[in-house]
Design an enzyme around this catalytic site. Structure first.
Site, PDB file in Angstrom:
ATOM      1  N   GLU A   8       0.630   3.798   1.948  1.00  0.00           N
ATOM      2  CA  GLU A   8       1.010   4.184   3.313  1.00  0.00           C
ATOM      3  C   GLU A   8       2.285   3.452   3.736  1.00  0.00           C
ATOM      4  O   GLU A   8       3.159   4.024   4.392  1.00  0.00           O
ATOM      5  CB  GLU A   8      -0.124   3.856   4.294  1.00  0.00           C
ATOM      6  N   CYS A  60       0.821  -1.206   0.000  1.00  0.00           N
ATOM      7  CA  CYS A  60       0.000   0.000   0.000  1.00  0.00           C
ATOM      8  C   CYS A  60       0.861   1.264   0.000  1.00  0.00           C
ATOM      9  O   CYS A  60       2.030   1.246   0.419  1.00  0.00           O
ATOM     10  CB  CYS A  60      -0.896   0.026   1.231  1.00  0.00           C
TER      11      CYS A  60
END
Ligand code: THU
Length: 130
Positions: free
Chosen positions: A52, A50
């Protein structure tokens, strides 16, 4: 450069040929510096990472382990919240009152704290001797 700009820029470099869903994330380290990451997919789908996670990795690689702000942006109709795993990853490096801004490329924004996104987070203190 602000967090929105950093997340927007890095999102354009996301590698998302399987979902077609590009995500950009930017975190501000305690020093004030900004670190950005995008999602990086893989033909073996679970191996994808991801946005993040990429931003956190960039922060740690630069020598920082505390973050004070998070910004996530995607081209979706409503602001996209971090997945469950990323909430836990963010909680490793940020206090519960850290604001997480979730944004769409269309201009919508929603802000929630890490505590609100991951109530009752498992933290290091839970491993203290009982
Ligand atoms: N994704 C992120 O990068 N961050 C989020 O907060 C939600 C989901 C990515 C993972 C995958 O590459 C694509 O979006 C579709 O799930």
């Amino acid at each position: 450069m602000d967090l929105r700009q950093a997340a927007t820029d890095v999102r354009n470099r996301a590698y998302a040929p399987y979902s077609g869903f590009q995500v950009g994330a930017a975190v501000r380290g305690a020093s004030g510096a900004i670190y950005a990451g995008c999602n990086v997919e893989n033909v073996a789908y679970p191996e994808g990472t991801c946005a993040e996670a990429g931003a956190i990795a960039a922060m740690v690689a630069a020598g920082e382990t505390r973050l004070t702000e998070v910004f996530v942006i995607a081209g979706s109709p409503t602001p996209v919240p971090p997945c469950g795993g990323c909430r836990q990853k963010l909680a490793e490096f940020g206090a519960g009152d850290v604001p997480v801004t979730m944004a769409t490329t269309g201009g919508a924004e929603q802000v929630m704290t890490l505590d609100a996104l991951l109530p009752g987070a498992f933290r290091a203190g839970h491993m203290d001797a009982g």
